[in-house]
Scaffold this active site. Structure first.
Site, PDB file in Angstrom:
ATOM      1  N   SER A 158     -24.187 -75.243 -83.073  1.00 30.66           N
ATOM      2  CA  SER A 158     -24.684 -75.791 -84.505  1.00 30.66           C
ATOM      3  C   SER A 158     -25.195 -77.114 -84.409  1.00 30.66           C
ATOM      4  CB  SER A 158     -23.888 -75.538 -85.705  1.00 30.66           C
ATOM      5  OG  SER A 158     -24.135 -76.122 -86.770  1.00 30.66           O
ATOM      6  N   TYR A 183     -15.060 -78.976 -87.695  1.00 26.51           N
ATOM      7  CA  TYR A 183     -16.419 -78.014 -87.091  1.00 26.51           C
ATOM      8  C   TYR A 183     -17.425 -78.673 -86.383  1.00 26.51           C
ATOM      9  CZ  TYR A 183     -20.432 -74.569 -87.699  1.00 26.51           C
ATOM     10  OH  TYR A 183     -21.070 -73.787 -87.462  1.00 26.51           O
TER      11      TYR A 183
HETATM   12  N1  LIG Z   1     -24.924 -69.281 -90.482  1.00 27.36           N
HETATM   13  C1  LIG Z   1     -25.561 -70.333 -90.196  1.00 27.36           C
HETATM   14  O1  LIG Z   1     -26.283 -70.942 -90.977  1.00 27.36           O
HETATM   15  C2  LIG Z   1     -25.180 -71.191 -88.826  1.00 27.36           C
HETATM   16  C3  LIG Z   1     -25.627 -72.443 -88.659  1.00 27.36           C
HETATM   17  C4  LIG Z   1     -25.232 -72.899 -87.279  1.00 27.36           C
HETATM   18  C5  LIG Z   1     -24.373 -72.150 -86.439  1.00 27.36           C
HETATM   19  N2  LIG Z   1     -23.868 -71.090 -86.520  1.00 27.36           N
HETATM   20  C6  LIG Z   1     -22.975 -70.317 -85.921  1.00 27.36           C
HETATM   21  O2  LIG Z   1     -23.155 -69.126 -85.537  1.00 27.36           O
HETATM   22  C7  LIG Z   1     -22.233 -68.337 -85.292  1.00 27.36           C
HETATM   23  C8  LIG Z   1     -22.264 -66.935 -85.854  1.00 27.36           C
HETATM   24  O3  LIG Z   1     -22.221 -67.268 -87.514  1.00 27.36           O
HETATM   25  P1  LIG Z   1     -22.743 -66.206 -88.776  1.00 27.36           P
HETATM   26  O4  LIG Z   1     -23.447 -67.212 -89.564  1.00 27.36           O
HETATM   27  O5  LIG Z   1     -23.283 -65.032 -88.268  1.00 27.36           O
HETATM   28  O6  LIG Z   1     -21.111 -65.962 -89.242  1.00 27.36           O
HETATM   29  P2  LIG Z   1     -20.413 -64.714 -89.698  1.00 27.36           P
HETATM   30  O7  LIG Z   1     -21.174 -63.748 -90.197  1.00 27.36           O
HETATM   31  O8  LIG Z   1     -19.127 -65.196 -90.493  1.00 27.36           O
HETATM   32  O9  LIG Z   1     -20.009 -64.410 -88.343  1.00 27.36           O
HETATM   33  C9  LIG Z   1     -18.864 -64.897 -87.504  1.00 27.36           C
HETATM   34  C10 LIG Z   1     -18.297 -63.717 -86.588  1.00 27.36           C
HETATM   35  O10 LIG Z   1     -17.190 -64.289 -85.898  1.00 27.36           O
HETATM   36  C11 LIG Z   1     -16.078 -63.558 -85.789  1.00 27.36           C
HETATM   37  N3  LIG Z   1     -14.842 -64.334 -85.734  1.00 27.36           N
HETATM   38  C12 LIG Z   1     -14.465 -65.244 -86.652  1.00 27.36           C
HETATM   39  N4  LIG Z   1     -13.198 -65.745 -86.148  1.00 27.36           N
HETATM   40  C13 LIG Z   1     -12.883 -64.905 -84.934  1.00 27.36           C
HETATM   41  C14 LIG Z   1     -11.764 -64.795 -84.136  1.00 27.36           C
HETATM   42  N5  LIG Z   1     -10.653 -65.585 -84.339  1.00 27.36           N
HETATM   43  N6  LIG Z   1     -11.932 -63.719 -83.218  1.00 27.36           N
HETATM   44  C15 LIG Z   1     -12.875 -63.013 -82.874  1.00 27.36           C
HETATM   45  N7  LIG Z   1     -13.868 -63.279 -83.896  1.00 27.36           N
HETATM   46  C16 LIG Z   1     -14.003 -63.960 -84.910  1.00 27.36           C
HETATM   47  C17 LIG Z   1     -16.276 -63.038 -87.380  1.00 27.36           C
HETATM   48  O11 LIG Z   1     -15.268 -61.798 -87.422  1.00 27.36           O
HETATM   49  P3  LIG Z   1     -14.741 -61.464 -88.797  1.00 27.36           P
HETATM   50  O12 LIG Z   1     -16.157 -60.996 -89.637  1.00 27.36           O
HETATM   51  O13 LIG Z   1     -13.885 -60.326 -88.649  1.00 27.36           O
HETATM   52  O14 LIG Z   1     -14.075 -62.700 -89.341  1.00 27.36           O
HETATM   53  C18 LIG Z   1     -17.838 -62.486 -87.497  1.00 27.36           C
HETATM   54  O15 LIG Z   1     -17.884 -61.283 -86.962  1.00 27.36           O
HETATM   55  C19 LIG Z   1     -21.192 -69.029 -85.411  1.00 27.36           C
HETATM   56  O16 LIG Z   1     -20.942 -69.486 -84.331  1.00 27.36           O
HETATM   57  C20 LIG Z   1     -21.648 -70.278 -86.360  1.00 27.36           C
HETATM   58  O17 LIG Z   1     -20.888 -71.442 -86.094  1.00 27.36           O
HETATM   59  C21 LIG Z   1     -24.393 -70.389 -88.029  1.00 27.36           C
END
Ligand SMILES: NC(=O)c1ccc[n+]([C@@H]2O[C@H](COP(=O)([O-])OP(=O)(O)OC[C@H]3O[C@@H](n4cnc5c(N)ncnc54)[C@H](OP(=O)(O)O)[C@@H]3O)[C@@H](O)[C@H]2O)c1
Length: 318
Positions: A158, A183
């Site tokens: 990120s 983070y």
């Molecule tokens: N959204 C943004 O603006 C953004 C910006 C920069 C970077 N990112 C990065 O993009 C990635 C995806 O984010 P997203 O926005 O799609 O978030 P999200 O919808 O919350 O998805 C995150 C996923 O990670 C899983 N997860 C969390 N803890 C876990 C664990 N202990 N073991 C296995 N799985 C686990 C969650 O499972 P559960 O649903 O079961 O909890 C969920 O499926 C992340 O790495 C995030 O840091 C996102």
């Protein structure tokens, strides 16, 4: 060979979708593993890779929820994995390796953000443990399958990596917790992991990339109060997105899918990408670019050593 952090003229942009970047790419016969591939960006990543013909394995902390989310996406399968639990990581990797399949694409997408202070395993800070150490252990345990597939490994970081380098004197925040610094450290670790993995794995035909997907409203923000998101200028009082810079989940998935599949990246690796491009170096408060603390090969090697010691696994130990 080191790939420079400079634009390559990919032809894609911040508005490209995962489907756009896969146009003309046939993934039939390829096996992809996408952690968290059933929510937010992961779900769109799974959907796009499966539509291009890949078999997509989704290891999930909540397998029933994952099965429900992926029910209508052909070519997917769900297994169980909690990245915060190294026994669970080992068990998933053992089950996968027992199938004898290679991994062509590994996308370390799962993550948590800015949670209240939480301890996992032997007292580890949860964001570092989940976002970095869990993926570190997973990739090392899956190494025989990655090498077999000549895999691309994508570590989802990120722009938040700019908030903190690795806190070598207090990696687990034992002397005062800051949810955003934690983070930032974890997301810096995601980049350093790709830098070192690429250095040690490229001789085996495995290349690694780190990506910033952009800003996307997903369940990732679950730990933030509405007031905090309003104060940051992200949403209005009703929770509607304010910034025109927000991407849709389909756009948010594009950079990781591009890094995992683009022929333009053949022969490259160890770089941080954003907006379907190799990023340039950035500094200060700029919302783009990769910070030097995340690409330094010496810190990458030092983090690898620390992570191997903490997790007890290192596929490259001599
Ligand atoms: N959204 C943004 O603006 C953004 C910006 C920069 C970077 N990112 C990065 O993009 C990635 C995806 O984010 P997203 O926005 O799609 O978030 P999200 O919808 O919350 O998805 C995150 C996923 O990670 C899983 N997860 C969390 N803890 C876990 C664990 N202990 N073991 C296995 N799985 C686990 C969650 O499972 P559960 O649903 O079961 O909890 C969920 O499926 C992340 O790495 C995030 O840091 C996102």
């Amino acid at each position: 060979m080191t790939t420079p952090q400079q634009h390559i003229g990919s032809g894609f942009s911040a508005r490209s979708t995962a489907e756009d970047v896969l146009e003309g790419i046939d993934l039939t016969g390829k096996v992809a593993v996408v952690t968290g591939g059933y929510s937010g960006l992961g779900l769109e990543t799974t959907r796009a890779l499966a539509a291009a013909g890949a078999r997509v394995v989704v290891p999930a902390r909540r397998p029933d929820t994952a099965r429900a989310a992926l029910e209508k996406i052909a070519g997917t399968e769900v297994d169980e994995l909690d990245l915060a639990d190294l026994d669970s990581v080992r068990a998933f990797a053992d089950r996968f390796l027992a199938t004898g399949r290679p991994v062509d694409l590994l996308i370390g997408n799962a993550g948590i953000m800015a949670c209240p202070e939480t301890r996992v395993g032997p007292g580890w800070e949860a964001q570092f443990a989940t976002n970095h150490l869990g993926h570190f252990a997973l990739a090392n345990r899956l190494w025989p399958a990655l090498a077999d597939g000549g895999a691309r490994v994508v570590s989802v970081s990120s722009v938040g990596h700019r908030r903190s380098g690795i806190r070598w004197d207090d990696v687990h925040f034992e002397h005062g917790y800051d949810k955003w610094a934690a983070y930032g450290q974890a997301k810096t670790a995601n980049v350093l992991f790709a830098v070192h993995l690429d250095a040690v794995a490229q001789g085996s035909g495995v290349r690694a990339f780190a990506v910033h997907p952009g800003g996307i409203l997903t369940p990732l923000q679950r730990h933030l109060a509405r007031e905090e998101m309003v104060a940051a200028g992200w949403v209005d009082a009703d929770g509607n997105a304010l910034s025109p810079d927000f991407k849709s989940p389909e756009q948010g998935a594009a950079t990781q899918v591009w890094a995992a599949t683009s022929p333009r990246l053949d022969g490259s690796g160890g770089v941080y990408c954003e907006d379907c491009e190799v990023a340039v170096p950035g500094s200060g408060d700029s919302p783009t670019g990769v910070r030097a603390h995340a690409t330094d090969p010496e810190q990458a090697a030092r983090l690898w050593e620390l992570s191997a010691r903490l997790t007890g696994v290192d596929a490259f130990a001599v």
